[in-house]
Motif scaffolding. Structure first.
Motif, PDB file in Angstrom:
ATOM      1  N   LEU A  44      -4.665 -16.138   3.803  1.00  9.62           N
ATOM      2  CA  LEU A  44      -3.298 -16.240   3.273  1.00  9.62           C
ATOM      3  C   LEU A  44      -2.294 -16.281   4.412  1.00  9.62           C
ATOM      4  O   LEU A  44      -2.532 -15.739   5.495  1.00  9.62           O
ATOM      5  CB  LEU A  44      -2.983 -15.046   2.376  1.00  9.62           C
ATOM      6  N   ALA A  45      -1.159 -16.901   4.158  1.00 11.11           N
ATOM      7  CA  ALA A  45      -0.062 -16.903   5.126  1.00 11.11           C
ATOM      8  C   ALA A  45       0.492 -15.478   5.236  1.00 11.11           C
ATOM      9  O   ALA A  45       0.364 -14.673   4.308  1.00 11.11           O
ATOM     10  CB  ALA A  45       1.040 -17.853   4.662  1.00 11.11           C
ATOM     11  N   ALA A  46       1.082 -15.180   6.369  1.00 13.00           N
ATOM     12  CA  ALA A  46       1.632 -13.840   6.605  1.00 13.00           C
ATOM     13  C   ALA A  46       2.603 -13.432   5.506  1.00 13.00           C
ATOM     14  O   ALA A  46       2.606 -12.272   5.068  1.00 13.00           O
ATOM     15  CB  ALA A  46       2.306 -13.783   7.966  1.00 13.00           C
ATOM     16  N   ALA A  47       3.413 -14.354   5.049  1.00 11.46           N
ATOM     17  CA  ALA A  47       4.387 -14.046   4.003  1.00 11.46           C
ATOM     18  C   ALA A  47       3.698 -13.670   2.686  1.00 11.46           C
ATOM     19  O   ALA A  47       4.250 -12.913   1.889  1.00 11.46           O
ATOM     20  CB  ALA A  47       5.313 -15.239   3.774  1.00 11.46           C
ATOM     21  N   GLU A  48       2.494 -14.176   2.468  1.00 12.54           N
ATOM     22  CA  GLU A  48       1.732 -13.838   1.266  1.00 12.54           C
ATOM     23  C   GLU A  48       0.976 -12.514   1.427  1.00 12.54           C
ATOM     24  O   GLU A  48       0.750 -11.795   0.456  1.00 12.54           O
ATOM     25  CB  GLU A  48       0.746 -14.952   0.929  1.00 12.54           C
ATOM     26  N   ARG A  49       0.583 -12.208   2.668  1.00  8.80           N
ATOM     27  CA  ARG A  49      -0.156 -10.965   2.922  1.00  8.80           C
ATOM     28  C   ARG A  49       0.752  -9.749   2.922  1.00  8.80           C
ATOM     29  O   ARG A  49       0.348  -8.667   2.483  1.00  8.80           O
ATOM     30  CB  ARG A  49      -0.887 -11.057   4.264  1.00  8.80           C
ATOM     31  N   ALA A  50       1.972  -9.904   3.404  1.00 10.59           N
ATOM     32  CA  ALA A  50       2.873  -8.760   3.562  1.00 10.59           C
ATOM     33  C   ALA A  50       3.072  -7.953   2.277  1.00 10.59           C
ATOM     34  O   ALA A  50       2.918  -6.718   2.302  1.00 10.59           O
ATOM     35  CB  ALA A  50       4.209  -9.225   4.134  1.00 10.59           C
ATOM     36  N   PRO A  51       3.388  -8.576   1.138  1.00 13.66           N
ATOM     37  CA  PRO A  51       3.572  -7.753  -0.060  1.00 13.66           C
ATOM     38  C   PRO A  51       2.289  -7.058  -0.521  1.00 13.66           C
ATOM     39  O   PRO A  51       2.342  -5.974  -1.097  1.00 13.66           O
ATOM     40  CB  PRO A  51       4.067  -8.738  -1.128  1.00 13.66           C
ATOM     41  N   LEU A  52       1.140  -7.650  -0.224  1.00 16.37           N
ATOM     42  CA  LEU A  52      -0.121  -7.015  -0.587  1.00 16.37           C
ATOM     43  C   LEU A  52      -0.368  -5.767   0.254  1.00 16.37           C
ATOM     44  O   LEU A  52      -0.829  -4.739  -0.253  1.00 16.37           O
ATOM     45  CB  LEU A  52      -1.274  -8.005  -0.434  1.00 16.37           C
ATOM     46  N   ILE A  53      -0.048  -5.856   1.530  1.00 22.03           N
ATOM     47  CA  ILE A  53      -0.175  -4.683   2.411  1.00 22.03           C
ATOM     48  C   ILE A  53       0.836  -3.616   2.014  1.00 22.03           C
ATOM     49  O   ILE A  53       0.528  -2.416   2.012  1.00 22.03           O
ATOM     50  CB  ILE A  53       0.005  -5.090   3.893  1.00 22.03           C
ATOM     51  N   GLU A  54       2.049  -4.036   1.673  1.00 22.40           N
ATOM     52  CA  GLU A  54       3.068  -3.068   1.228  1.00 22.40           C
ATOM     53  C   GLU A  54       2.609  -2.350  -0.040  1.00 22.40           C
ATOM     54  O   GLU A  54       2.806  -1.138  -0.182  1.00 22.40           O
ATOM     55  CB  GLU A  54       4.399  -3.772   1.009  1.00 22.40           C
ATOM     56  N   ALA A  55       1.984  -3.078  -0.946  1.00 23.43           N
ATOM     57  CA  ALA A  55       1.464  -2.456  -2.162  1.00 23.43           C
ATOM     58  C   ALA A  55       0.350  -1.466  -1.819  1.00 23.43           C
ATOM     59  O   ALA A  55       0.293  -0.365  -2.384  1.00 23.43           O
ATOM     60  CB  ALA A  55       0.960  -3.524  -3.129  1.00 23.43           C
ATOM     61  N   LEU A  56      -0.517  -1.837  -0.891  1.00 26.13           N
ATOM     62  CA  LEU A  56      -1.583  -0.932  -0.457  1.00 26.13           C
ATOM     63  C   LEU A  56      -0.988   0.315   0.177  1.00 26.13           C
ATOM     64  O   LEU A  56      -1.455   1.426  -0.074  1.00 26.13           O
ATOM     65  CB  LEU A  56      -2.527  -1.643   0.526  1.00 26.13           C
ATOM     66  N   ALA A  57       0.066   0.146   0.964  1.00 28.60           N
ATOM     67  CA  ALA A  57       0.717   1.291   1.608  1.00 28.60           C
ATOM     68  C   ALA A  57       1.321   2.233   0.578  1.00 28.60           C
ATOM     69  O   ALA A  57       1.378   3.444   0.800  1.00 28.60           O
ATOM     70  CB  ALA A  57       1.778   0.808   2.584  1.00 28.60           C
ATOM     71  N   THR A  58       1.766   1.704  -0.541  1.00 24.85           N
ATOM     72  CA  THR A  58       2.305   2.536  -1.610  1.00 24.85           C
ATOM     73  C   THR A  58       1.180   3.295  -2.315  1.00 24.85           C
ATOM     74  O   THR A  58       1.323   4.473  -2.633  1.00 24.85           O
ATOM     75  CB  THR A  58       3.071   1.666  -2.630  1.00 24.85           C
ATOM     76  N   LEU A  59       0.056   2.613  -2.537  1.00 25.45           N
ATOM     77  CA  LEU A  59      -1.079   3.230  -3.226  1.00 25.45           C
ATOM     78  C   LEU A  59      -1.841   4.223  -2.356  1.00 25.45           C
ATOM     79  O   LEU A  59      -2.339   5.231  -2.844  1.00 25.45           O
ATOM     80  CB  LEU A  59      -2.046   2.148  -3.708  1.00 25.45           C
ATOM     81  N   ASP A  60      -1.961   3.914  -1.070  1.00 26.85           N
ATOM     82  CA  ASP A  60      -2.782   4.731  -0.165  1.00 26.85           C
ATOM     83  C   ASP A  60      -2.098   4.844   1.196  1.00 26.85           C
ATOM     84  O   ASP A  60      -2.573   4.291   2.194  1.00 26.85           O
ATOM     85  CB  ASP A  60      -4.163   4.094  -0.031  1.00 26.85           C
ATOM     86  N   PRO A  61      -0.968   5.564   1.248  1.00 30.75           N
ATOM     87  CA  PRO A  61      -0.206   5.611   2.502  1.00 30.75           C
ATOM     88  C   PRO A  61      -0.972   6.233   3.672  1.00 30.75           C
ATOM     89  O   PRO A  61      -0.825   5.792   4.800  1.00 30.75           O
ATOM     90  CB  PRO A  61       1.037   6.430   2.151  1.00 30.75           C
ATOM     91  N   ALA A  62      -1.803   7.211   3.411  1.00 26.19           N
ATOM     92  CA  ALA A  62      -2.531   7.866   4.505  1.00 26.19           C
ATOM     93  C   ALA A  62      -3.495   6.890   5.185  1.00 26.19           C
ATOM     94  O   ALA A  62      -3.586   6.861   6.418  1.00 26.19           O
ATOM     95  CB  ALA A  62      -3.284   9.084   3.991  1.00 26.19           C
ATOM     96  N   SER A  63      -4.191   6.096   4.400  1.00 25.34           N
ATOM     97  CA  SER A  63      -5.138   5.141   4.987  1.00 25.34           C
ATOM     98  C   SER A  63      -4.422   4.049   5.772  1.00 25.34           C
ATOM     99  O   SER A  63      -4.878   3.646   6.847  1.00 25.34           O
ATOM    100  CB  SER A  63      -6.009   4.508   3.897  1.00 25.34           C
ATOM    101  N   VAL A  64      -3.298   3.589   5.260  1.00 22.91           N
ATOM    102  CA  VAL A  64      -2.549   2.543   5.968  1.00 22.91           C
ATOM    103  C   VAL A  64      -1.965   3.101   7.264  1.00 22.91           C
ATOM    104  O   VAL A  64      -2.017   2.438   8.304  1.00 22.91           O
ATOM    105  CB  VAL A  64      -1.467   1.925   5.063  1.00 22.91           C
ATOM    106  N   ARG A  65      -1.458   4.335   7.239  1.00 23.20           N
ATOM    107  CA  ARG A  65      -0.959   4.953   8.484  1.00 23.20           C
ATOM    108  C   ARG A  65      -2.082   5.093   9.499  1.00 23.20           C
ATOM    109  O   ARG A  65      -1.904   4.819  10.690  1.00 23.20           O
ATOM    110  CB  ARG A  65      -0.321   6.308   8.192  1.00 23.20           C
ATOM    111  N   ALA A  66      -3.260   5.505   9.046  1.00 17.97           N
ATOM    112  CA  ALA A  66      -4.400   5.654   9.955  1.00 17.97           C
ATOM    113  C   ALA A  66      -4.821   4.298  10.517  1.00 17.97           C
ATOM    114  O   ALA A  66      -5.118   4.184  11.718  1.00 17.97           O
ATOM    115  CB  ALA A  66      -5.566   6.327   9.233  1.00 17.97           C
ATOM    116  N   LEU A  67      -4.829   3.277   9.677  1.00 20.09           N
ATOM    117  CA  LEU A  67      -5.151   1.930  10.138  1.00 20.09           C
ATOM    118  C   LEU A  67      -4.145   1.473  11.189  1.00 20.09           C
ATOM    119  O   LEU A  67      -4.525   0.950  12.248  1.00 20.09           O
ATOM    120  CB  LEU A  67      -5.170   0.950   8.963  1.00 20.09           C
ATOM    121  N   LEU A  68      -2.869   1.666  10.914  1.00 24.55           N
ATOM    122  CA  LEU A  68      -1.835   1.257  11.873  1.00 24.55           C
ATOM    123  C   LEU A  68      -1.974   1.984  13.201  1.00 24.55           C
ATOM    124  O   LEU A  68      -1.754   1.395  14.263  1.00 24.55           O
ATOM    125  CB  LEU A  68      -0.445   1.480  11.282  1.00 24.55           C
ATOM    126  N   ARG A  69      -2.362   3.252  13.152  1.00 22.71           N
ATOM    127  CA  ARG A  69      -2.571   4.005  14.401  1.00 22.71           C
ATOM    128  C   ARG A  69      -3.640   3.329  15.245  1.00 22.71           C
ATOM    129  O   ARG A  69      -3.475   3.136  16.456  1.00 22.71           O
ATOM    130  CB  ARG A  69      -2.949   5.451  14.092  1.00 22.71           C
TER     131      ARG A  69
END
Length: 115
Positions: A44-69
């Motif tokens: 997917l294009a970055a513009a299409e991936r961004a809202p999916l990642i944002e939704a994941l960050a809302t559902l599982d913020p701890a995992s997304v923070r750990a991934l970003l680290r």
């Protein structure tokens, strides 16, 4: 500054996630769930991936923070990024950096708080 995708940090990120006994399994589970919900996510294009990642960050913020680290560490340790920042493309050790001496009494205070 080079983009993270341009310098190929994927394998470094995957290795550190695999070695992370605490957060690694949750990161893998979150990414697997994303892949199952969105087949072809990587294409997917970055513009299409961004809202999916944002939704994941809302559902599982701890995992997304750990991934970003893990992503940040791999990115800012990459020799190309270090060179772009004007830093030597090497780990901080064994040469190390100058650090102010620590007051040994502060260590004693920490030791008493742990007990």
């Amino acid at each position: 500054m080079p983009g993270a995708g341009a310098i190929g940090i994927e394998s470094a990120v995957a290795e550190t996630i695999a070695a992370d006994a605490q957060a690694g399994p949750a990161i893998v589970a979150a990414l697997e769930a994303l892949r199952e919900r969105t087949p072809g996510f990587a294409s997917l294009a970055a513009a299409e991936r961004a809202p999916l990642i944002e939704a994941l960050a809302t559902l599982d913020p701890a995992s997304v923070r750990a991934l970003l680290r893990h992503v940040y560490l791999a990115y800012y340790q990459h020799p190309t990024v270090l060179a772009a920042l004007g830093e030597p493309p090497r780990p901080p050790f064994p040469e190390g950096f100058d650090i102010e001496p620590t007051d040994p009494e502060l260590l004693a205070v920490l030791a008493t708080r742990r007990n």
